[in-house]
Structures are given as C-alpha cells and as structure tokens.
Design a protein around this motif. Structure first.
Motif, PDB file in Angstrom:
ATOM      1  N   ALA A   1      18.658 -74.783 -12.341  1.00  0.00           N
ATOM      2  CA  ALA A   1      19.106 -76.136 -11.990  1.00  0.00           C
ATOM      3  C   ALA A   1      20.380 -76.087 -11.154  1.00  0.00           C
ATOM      4  N   PHE A   2      21.337 -75.261 -11.557  1.00  0.00           N
ATOM      5  CA  PHE A   2      22.596 -75.182 -10.812  1.00  0.00           C
ATOM      6  C   PHE A   2      22.333 -74.748  -9.364  1.00  0.00           C
ATOM      7  N   ARG A   3      21.505 -73.733  -9.211  1.00  0.00           N
ATOM      8  CA  ARG A   3      21.251 -73.206  -7.863  1.00  0.00           C
ATOM      9  C   ARG A   3      20.360 -74.151  -7.054  1.00  0.00           C
ATOM     10  N   ALA A   4      19.438 -74.851  -7.718  1.00  0.00           N
ATOM     11  CA  ALA A   4      18.558 -75.779  -7.000  1.00  0.00           C
ATOM     12  C   ALA A   4      19.362 -76.896  -6.344  1.00  0.00           C
ATOM     13  N   VAL A   5      20.355 -77.423  -7.047  1.00  0.00           N
ATOM     14  CA  VAL A   5      21.179 -78.492  -6.479  1.00  0.00           C
ATOM     15  C   VAL A   5      21.997 -77.949  -5.310  1.00  0.00           C
ATOM     16  N   ARG A   6      22.627 -76.796  -5.505  1.00  0.00           N
ATOM     17  CA  ARG A   6      23.401 -76.203  -4.407  1.00  0.00           C
ATOM     18  C   ARG A   6      22.535 -75.988  -3.160  1.00  0.00           C
ATOM     19  N   ASP A   7      21.354 -75.406  -3.365  1.00  0.00           N
ATOM     20  CA  ASP A   7      20.497 -75.080  -2.223  1.00  0.00           C
ATOM     21  C   ASP A   7      19.944 -76.339  -1.553  1.00  0.00           C
TER      22      ASP A   7
ATOM     23  N   PHE B   1      24.492 -75.958   0.710  1.00  0.00           N
ATOM     24  CA  PHE B   1      25.763 -75.254   0.592  1.00  0.00           C
ATOM     25  C   PHE B   1      25.527 -73.744   0.552  1.00  0.00           C
ATOM     26  N   ALA B   2      26.420 -73.010   1.180  1.00  0.00           N
ATOM     27  CA  ALA B   2      26.274 -71.560   1.274  1.00  0.00           C
ATOM     28  C   ALA B   2      26.494 -70.902  -0.088  1.00  0.00           C
ATOM     29  N   PRO B   3      25.807 -69.785  -0.348  1.00  0.00           N
ATOM     30  CA  PRO B   3      26.079 -69.030  -1.573  1.00  0.00           C
ATOM     31  C   PRO B   3      27.467 -68.415  -1.515  1.00  0.00           C
ATOM     32  N   PRO B   4      28.016 -67.993  -2.648  1.00  0.00           N
ATOM     33  CA  PRO B   4      29.382 -67.475  -2.667  1.00  0.00           C
ATOM     34  C   PRO B   4      29.474 -66.077  -2.070  1.00  0.00           C
ATOM     35  N   LYS B   5      30.682 -65.684  -1.790  1.00  0.00           N
ATOM     36  CA  LYS B   5      30.968 -64.289  -1.474  1.00  0.00           C
ATOM     37  C   LYS B   5      31.237 -63.578  -2.794  1.00  0.00           C
ATOM     38  N   LEU B   6      30.497 -62.488  -3.066  1.00  0.00           N
ATOM     39  CA  LEU B   6      30.698 -61.735  -4.300  1.00  0.00           C
ATOM     40  C   LEU B   6      31.868 -60.784  -4.116  1.00  0.00           C
ATOM     41  N   VAL B   7      32.711 -60.706  -5.119  1.00  0.00           N
ATOM     42  CA  VAL B   7      33.920 -59.892  -5.055  1.00  0.00           C
ATOM     43  C   VAL B   7      33.697 -58.623  -5.850  1.00  0.00           C
ATOM     44  N   GLN B   8      33.809 -57.490  -5.191  1.00  0.00           N
ATOM     45  CA  GLN B   8      33.618 -56.198  -5.844  1.00  0.00           C
ATOM     46  C   GLN B   8      34.909 -55.756  -6.526  1.00  0.00           C
TER      47      GLN B   8
ATOM     48  N   VAL C   1      30.101 -61.800 -12.613  1.00  0.00           N
ATOM     49  CA  VAL C   1      30.531 -61.263 -11.330  1.00  0.00           C
ATOM     50  C   VAL C   1      31.504 -62.240 -10.682  1.00  0.00           C
ATOM     51  N   ASP C   2      32.629 -61.723 -10.190  1.00  0.00           N
ATOM     52  CA  ASP C   2      33.603 -62.580  -9.520  1.00  0.00           C
ATOM     53  C   ASP C   2      33.045 -63.104  -8.201  1.00  0.00           C
ATOM     54  N   VAL C   3      33.483 -64.295  -7.818  1.00  0.00           N
ATOM     55  CA  VAL C   3      33.053 -64.897  -6.560  1.00  0.00           C
ATOM     56  C   VAL C   3      34.267 -65.445  -5.825  1.00  0.00           C
ATOM     57  N   ALA C   4      34.087 -65.676  -4.526  1.00  0.00           N
ATOM     58  CA  ALA C   4      35.113 -66.299  -3.698  1.00  0.00           C
ATOM     59  C   ALA C   4      34.427 -67.260  -2.747  1.00  0.00           C
ATOM     60  N   LEU C   5      35.223 -68.144  -2.149  1.00  0.00           N
ATOM     61  CA  LEU C   5      34.665 -69.078  -1.170  1.00  0.00           C
ATOM     62  C   LEU C   5      34.041 -68.311  -0.010  1.00  0.00           C
ATOM     63  N   PRO C   6      32.906 -68.771   0.520  1.00  0.00           N
ATOM     64  CA  PRO C   6      32.263 -68.070   1.630  1.00  0.00           C
ATOM     65  C   PRO C   6      33.178 -67.976   2.840  1.00  0.00           C
ATOM     66  N   ASP C   7      33.040 -66.898   3.610  1.00  0.00           N
ATOM     67  CA  ASP C   7      33.795 -66.762   4.854  1.00  0.00           C
ATOM     68  C   ASP C   7      33.396 -67.884   5.822  1.00  0.00           C
TER      69      ASP C   7
ATOM     70  N   ILE D   1      29.376 -70.123 -12.279  1.00  0.00           N
ATOM     71  CA  ILE D   1      30.453 -69.461 -11.542  1.00  0.00           C
ATOM     72  C   ILE D   1      30.117 -69.432 -10.055  1.00  0.00           C
ATOM     73  N   GLU D   2      28.885 -69.074  -9.720  1.00  0.00           N
ATOM     74  CA  GLU D   2      28.480 -68.971  -8.315  1.00  0.00           C
ATOM     75  C   GLU D   2      28.560 -70.322  -7.601  1.00  0.00           C
ATOM     76  N   VAL D   3      28.084 -71.381  -8.255  1.00  0.00           N
ATOM     77  CA  VAL D   3      28.062 -72.675  -7.561  1.00  0.00           C
ATOM     78  C   VAL D   3      29.427 -73.345  -7.557  1.00  0.00           C
ATOM     79  N   SER D   4      30.425 -72.723  -8.191  1.00  0.00           N
ATOM     80  CA  SER D   4      31.775 -73.291  -8.123  1.00  0.00           C
ATOM     81  C   SER D   4      32.363 -73.176  -6.726  1.00  0.00           C
ATOM     82  N   THR D   5      31.748 -72.385  -5.840  1.00  0.00           N
ATOM     83  CA  THR D   5      32.217 -72.318  -4.455  1.00  0.00           C
ATOM     84  C   THR D   5      31.623 -73.421  -3.590  1.00  0.00           C
ATOM     85  N   ALA D   6      30.711 -74.210  -4.140  1.00  0.00           N
ATOM     86  CA  ALA D   6      30.127 -75.360  -3.439  1.00  0.00           C
ATOM     87  C   ALA D   6      30.807 -76.633  -3.933  1.00  0.00           C
ATOM     88  N   PRO D   7      30.927 -77.655  -3.098  1.00  0.00           N
ATOM     89  CA  PRO D   7      31.613 -78.894  -3.509  1.00  0.00           C
ATOM     90  C   PRO D   7      30.720 -79.783  -4.380  1.00  0.00           C
ATOM     91  N   ILE D   8      30.452 -79.302  -5.577  1.00  0.00           N
ATOM     92  CA  ILE D   8      29.618 -80.023  -6.539  1.00  0.00           C
ATOM     93  C   ILE D   8      30.398 -80.155  -7.840  1.00  0.00           C
TER      94      ILE D   8
END
Length: 265
Positions: free
Chosen positions: A118-124, A128-135, A155-161, A191-198
């Motif tokens: 559900a979280f990813r369906a709304v984002r997609d 909205f772009a998927p997050p940047k994964l932080v290694q 997994v840590d995430v950051a705002l997309p480039d 966590i992943e969809v926190s980089t989208a404005p939702i």
C-alpha cells in the motif's frame, strides 16, 4: 484552491455541512488555502467484510471527500485498497460519490494485509521517485541524522538526487483493523516512502489501539516524520468535528517540515 461551499452544496448537498466543518478546522490551523491531493487507502482484508457491507467504509470515504473539497479543487479523491497486494481502484468524485466504494471494489477478492504494498502503491501512483539507498561503511550502524538505528535490518534512505519540490503534498488516510502480513517489510516501506511528499494518517478500528501503528508513527529512520496514528475504535464513533480534528492533527507540522526540506513548494 478549495471548492466553494456554494459549489459543494449544488453538487453534493449531503456533504456541505462537513465541508463547512473542515473549512473551520483548516482556518483554525492556518491551513485554509493550502493544497493537497487526498487519497484513501483502505484495508480490504477478510476481517473488514462487515465494515464494507454495512456501509461504514462508504460513510468514512464520504466524510474524507468533504474534507478534500477544502484542500483541492479537482472534486475527487483517489481510492486505494490493500489486501494480499495493493491497488489503485479509481476516483471517488464529488458528483457521483454515492455507492462509489461498492462500485470500485466490485469483483475484487478480500485477502490479507499488505501494508508495504500500500505504501509503495500510493508513492508510485503519484509518480514520486524511489529513495536513494544509503550504504553503511563499517563501524556501528547509524540511522538518519547520526542516530543509532533502532529497527533491525532496516536500510537507510536519503532524498533522491535532483529532487524537484512537488506542487502539493499527498494526504493519505490509511484505515486498517489489523497488523500487516510482514512487519519488517512494512517498516522498510514506510522508511522508503518518507522521501516522497506523502503524509500518512493511520486510523485503526477495533477495541484496542495497535502498538505496531504507533511504532510506525515513531520511526526515527525516516527522512521526515511522515505519519500520525489515531485509534478511532469505530468508524461511526467520532462526530464530524472530532474526525476532522483527528485527521488534521500533525498535518500542518508535516507540511512545514516538508517545505523546509524542499520536498514541496
């Protein structure tokens, strides 16, 4: 801009009283005139069967539609369900909202409870772009802003480039009566969809509040605090005013922080 109350009354007179209540609540929070796309994200698991057959999900959807008239001028809300998977089923329009839930869910089989989908369906759906994964690079694992990670395996995430701010946030009202199929997957997806404005407003029905939804509300690994949880007991238990107040709680703070981070204009 919001839809005028005169237009609401002429198009959907049964919703005008609640639209007036929504306008007052938005004005009180200095949010009237701010825009948002409103979506409902409904649990379609087997245990929810009576909520649908009784018309209670339709009733809640109508009340959310009334709020949406004061946040957007397109005259519709987006309708998603989640069961063993998640899907966008269409719009609930102001000029044809009666019976919309039955029409949209007709032929779909109830299943389990896929929060992550559900979280990813709304984002997609909203593009909205998927997050940047932080290694991580050795040493103690850290979460965002240097805090020690509190969720094992997340997994840590950051705002997309190259992120461009959205013209408006999405206000997603998420209703459920039970825990998800996979708690770790739900945690990671939020966590992943926190980089989208939702902004996610979690509502639970049933006699008890859900510790897991409170855990999602409190997650530290997100880029922004993108959720608030309210246990409402019964869909019909809250007055219109109390429901609107519950829905808007923390939304203004989210919008302000999303603007500060450059996620919305």
């Amino acid at each position: 801009m919001p839809i005028s109350l005169d237009k609401v009354e002429s198009t959907a007179p049964g919703l005008v009283s609640l639209a007036k209540t929504a306008k007052v609540s938005l004005e009180k929070r200095n949010l009237f005139g701010s825009r948002a796309k409103v979506a409902v994200v409904m649990d379609f698991s087997g245990s929810m069967s009576r909520e649908y057959s009784s018309g209670r999900v339709q009733n809640l959807t109508e009340r959310i539609l009334a709020l949406a008239t004061q946040l957007d001028d397109d005259g519709a809300i987006d309708f998603f369900v989640f069961d063993s998977s998640a899907a966008y089923l269409g719009e609930v329009p102001l000029d044809n909202y009666a019976g919309a839930v039955t029409r949209l869910t007709q032929g779909r089989r109830m299943g389990t409870t896929d929060y992550a989908g559900a979280f990813r369906a709304v984002r997609d759906h909203f593009g909205f772009a998927p997050p940047k994964l932080v290694q991580q690079t050795g040493g103690e694992k850290k979460g965002l802003f240097g805090r020690k990670k509190k969720v094992e395996g997340a997994v840590d995430v950051a705002l997309p480039d190259g992120l461009r701010p959205a013209n408006e946030p999405v206000f997603a009202i998420f209703l459920t009566d039970g825990a998800p199929n996979s708690k770790p997957q739900a945690v990671q997806a939020l966590i992943e969809v926190s980089t989208a404005p939702i902004f996610w407003k979690f509502l639970s029905i049933g006699a008890e509040s859900f510790d897991f939804l409170q855990k999602l509300d409190d997650l530290e690994e997100r880029v922004i605090d993108n959720a608030d949880y309210k246990p409402i007991g019964s869909i019909d238990a809250l007055s219109d005013e109390a429901l609107i107040e519950a829905l808007l709680d923390e939304y203004g703070e989210y919008v302000a922080e999303a603007r500060r981070l450059g996620m919305v204009v």
